[in-house]
Design a protein around this motif. Structure first.
Motif, PDB file in Angstrom:
ATOM      1  N   LYS A  35      42.010 149.804  73.676  1.00 58.47           N
ATOM      2  CA  LYS A  35      42.746 150.957  73.106  1.00 58.47           C
ATOM      3  C   LYS A  35      44.150 151.286  73.893  1.00 58.47           C
ATOM      4  O   LYS A  35      44.267 150.906  74.810  1.00 58.47           O
ATOM      5  N   VAL A  36      44.997 151.445  72.770  1.00 54.61           N
ATOM      6  CA  VAL A  36      46.237 151.650  73.191  1.00 54.61           C
ATOM      7  C   VAL A  36      46.767 153.131  73.359  1.00 54.61           C
ATOM      8  O   VAL A  36      46.337 154.108  72.680  1.00 54.61           O
ATOM      9  N   MET A  37      47.126 153.524  74.804  1.00 55.85           N
ATOM     10  CA  MET A  37      47.562 154.789  75.392  1.00 55.85           C
ATOM     11  C   MET A  37      48.551 155.239  74.574  1.00 55.85           C
ATOM     12  O   MET A  37      49.796 154.635  74.351  1.00 55.85           O
ATOM     13  N   SER A  38      48.860 156.655  73.984  1.00 54.66           N
ATOM     14  CA  SER A  38      49.950 156.861  73.670  1.00 54.66           C
ATOM     15  C   SER A  38      50.780 157.874  74.786  1.00 54.66           C
ATOM     16  O   SER A  38      50.166 157.695  76.096  1.00 54.66           O
ATOM     17  N   MET A  39      52.027 157.996  74.583  1.00 53.92           N
ATOM     18  CA  MET A  39      52.890 158.716  75.590  1.00 53.92           C
ATOM     19  C   MET A  39      52.207 159.857  76.246  1.00 53.92           C
ATOM     20  O   MET A  39      51.964 159.801  77.468  1.00 53.92           O
ATOM     21  N   ALA A 277      54.635 153.299  88.532  1.00 55.98           N
ATOM     22  CA  ALA A 277      54.062 152.263  87.666  1.00 55.98           C
ATOM     23  C   ALA A 277      53.579 152.759  86.103  1.00 55.98           C
ATOM     24  O   ALA A 277      53.784 152.177  85.209  1.00 55.98           O
ATOM     25  N   VAL A 278      53.471 154.113  86.426  1.00 53.47           N
ATOM     26  CA  VAL A 278      53.130 154.889  85.134  1.00 53.47           C
ATOM     27  C   VAL A 278      54.190 154.949  84.300  1.00 53.47           C
ATOM     28  O   VAL A 278      54.359 155.023  83.030  1.00 53.47           O
ATOM     29  N   PHE A 279      55.484 155.192  85.071  1.00 52.67           N
ATOM     30  CA  PHE A 279      56.702 155.264  84.048  1.00 52.67           C
ATOM     31  C   PHE A 279      56.904 153.821  83.298  1.00 52.67           C
ATOM     32  O   PHE A 279      57.324 153.848  82.053  1.00 52.67           O
ATOM     33  N   LYS A 280      56.818 152.678  84.125  1.00 49.60           N
ATOM     34  CA  LYS A 280      56.793 151.541  83.520  1.00 49.60           C
ATOM     35  C   LYS A 280      56.085 151.576  82.267  1.00 49.60           C
ATOM     36  O   LYS A 280      55.968 150.706  81.163  1.00 49.60           O
ATOM     37  N   GLN A 281      54.637 152.091  82.275  1.00 48.78           N
ATOM     38  CA  GLN A 281      53.803 151.779  81.130  1.00 48.78           C
ATOM     39  C   GLN A 281      54.120 152.669  80.220  1.00 48.78           C
ATOM     40  O   GLN A 281      54.177 152.279  78.998  1.00 48.78           O
ATOM     41  N   VAL A 283      57.421 153.372  79.343  1.00 51.11           N
ATOM     42  CA  VAL A 283      58.482 152.658  78.653  1.00 51.11           C
ATOM     43  C   VAL A 283      57.979 151.489  77.693  1.00 51.11           C
ATOM     44  O   VAL A 283      58.693 151.538  76.626  1.00 51.11           O
ATOM     45  N   GLU A 284      56.781 150.882  78.092  1.00 56.64           N
ATOM     46  CA  GLU A 284      56.413 149.880  77.247  1.00 56.64           C
ATOM     47  C   GLU A 284      55.903 150.323  76.086  1.00 56.64           C
ATOM     48  O   GLU A 284      55.929 150.033  74.812  1.00 56.64           O
ATOM     49  N   SER A 285      55.143 151.634  76.176  1.00 55.54           N
ATOM     50  CA  SER A 285      54.667 152.305  75.091  1.00 55.54           C
ATOM     51  C   SER A 285      55.490 152.699  74.145  1.00 55.54           C
ATOM     52  O   SER A 285      55.511 152.890  72.826  1.00 55.54           O
ATOM     53  N   ARG A 289      55.746 150.396  69.711  1.00 56.51           N
ATOM     54  CA  ARG A 289      54.944 151.560  69.219  1.00 56.51           C
ATOM     55  C   ARG A 289      53.818 150.741  68.371  1.00 56.51           C
ATOM     56  O   ARG A 289      53.805 150.135  67.461  1.00 56.51           O
ATOM     57  N   ARG A 290      52.663 151.197  68.853  1.00 61.11           N
ATOM     58  CA  ARG A 290      51.485 150.602  68.414  1.00 61.11           C
ATOM     59  C   ARG A 290      50.484 151.729  67.519  1.00 61.11           C
ATOM     60  O   ARG A 290      49.377 151.288  67.032  1.00 61.11           O
ATOM     61  N   ASP A 291      50.994 152.738  67.463  1.00 62.50           N
ATOM     62  CA  ASP A 291      49.979 153.813  66.753  1.00 62.50           C
ATOM     63  C   ASP A 291      50.033 153.490  65.153  1.00 62.50           C
ATOM     64  O   ASP A 291      51.107 152.636  64.890  1.00 62.50           O
ATOM     65  N   ALA A 292      49.292 153.993  64.600  1.00 56.16           N
ATOM     66  CA  ALA A 292      49.266 153.300  63.053  1.00 56.16           C
ATOM     67  C   ALA A 292      50.326 153.755  62.050  1.00 56.16           C
ATOM     68  O   ALA A 292      50.370 152.906  61.342  1.00 56.16           O
TER      69      ALA A 292
END
Length: 315
Positions: A35-39, A277-281, A283-285, A289-292
């Motif tokens: 599952k890809v987490m949204s921002m 680490a959560v900020f880097k996560q 940034v990558e999100s 962008r992996r939402d539909a």
């Protein structure tokens, strides 16, 4: 006639073949994609240690005459002398009763003394330093400790990322850092001479990031709340968006340091730590962008498009 006999099959091979046959007969179920987490989900899953409170000694409250408040975080590690002057002006009430004098569409909003060019009428600087050096770049060691580099190339700097929580450029060969002109960045206006600013006239970027100004201006901070009250000010009719009549300006009731405001009247905010680490996560999100809705991933993000989460401090 000789009799044909079946070739002997080693037991190990037989077992392997049986295993293969069983595998072939029962195909593996496709793996469930992670599952890809949204921002917002990333923010919701963050820990209290991923956030930092605004320092009241480095926070300005610009209270406009129309009742709205703009919160500005100062950046002393980028331009210490300009920030020191800004603190002095706030403590002594220099900006109280002055105004927003300029609104140039897709560029900046600027505030200060409308009579600054008239020696007889201009407001005295009080205890502030009258002559400041240009502070276009910084070698403050604390910026190195908090540096979080973005993985993508940038046309305006050898490296870009975040230092002390601010979007910044970095030249590792020169050992210098500078704040980038992203939306919400606050700088000190000047004339042609590099050392002609004294932090009395400040501007905030309200349009497409004018990164050509990087390393050409002394930057003192950024707006962390209230940009909507500045970016929606109508364009000034004069050259470069200056207001030509007093009634066109937006008045400033006061600009104070948060540390000089009673605790009950403060706007208590906290910002995500850009070295976490959560900020880097996060940034990558935003890089991919992996939402539909998105059909193609960019594998890239511009420095000024990286969101900097701000929220009400939890009591």
């Amino acid at each position: 006639m000789p009799t044909l006999r079946p070739l002997a099959v080693p037991l190990s091979c037989a077992l392997a073949c049986l295993a293969f046959g069983a595998h072939a007969a029962t195909p593996k179920a496709p793996a469930t994609p992670a599952k890809v987490m949204s921002m917002q989900e990333i923010i919701d899953a963050s820990k209290p240690s991923d956030w930092r409170a605004l320092d009241p000694a480095n926070t300005l409250y610009m209270d406009l005459a129309n009742g709205h408040r703009v919160v500005i975080e100062l950046a002393p590690h980028f331009s210490p002398k300009h920030v020191a002057n800004a603190r002095t002006f706030a403590k002594e009430g220099y900006w109280n009763g002055l105004a927003i004098v300029r609104s140039q569409d897709n560029f900046v909003v600027q505030w200060g003394d409308p009579d600054s060019d008239d020696q007889a009428k201009r407001k005295p600087l009080g205890g502030a330093i009258k002559k400041l050096p240009a502070e276009f770049t910084s070698r403050d060691a604390s910026l190195t400790k908090t540096w979080t580099r973005l993985p993508d190339v940038d046309g305006w700097a050898p490296q870009v990322g975040f230092a002390d929580g601010f979007p910044a450029g970095h030249d590792p060969k020169a050992g210098t850092y500078w704040m980038a002109h992203c939306y919400g960045a606050v700088g000190a206006g000047r004339n042609e001479a590099a050392d002609s600013s004294d932090a009395t006239e400040l501007y905030v970027v309200t349009g497409q990031s004018p990164r050509q100004l990087d390393r050409n201006m002394s930057m003192i901070g950024r707006v962390v709340q209230g940009m909507e009250w500045l970016s929606t000010i109508p364009r000034g009719p004069g050259a470069m968006g200056f207001f030509e009549k007093p009634e066109q300006r937006v008045g400033i009731a006061s600009i104070k340091l948060a540390s000089d405001v009673p605790a009950a009247e403060r706007t208590n905010l906290e910002l995500m730590r850009t070295e976490s680490a959560v900020f880097k996560q996060l940034v990558e999100s935003r890089r991919n962008r992996r939402d539909a809705f998105y059909k193609v991933q960019a594998h890239h993000i511009d420095l000024c498009n990286v969101p900097l989460p701000v929220r009400e401090a939890k009591s």
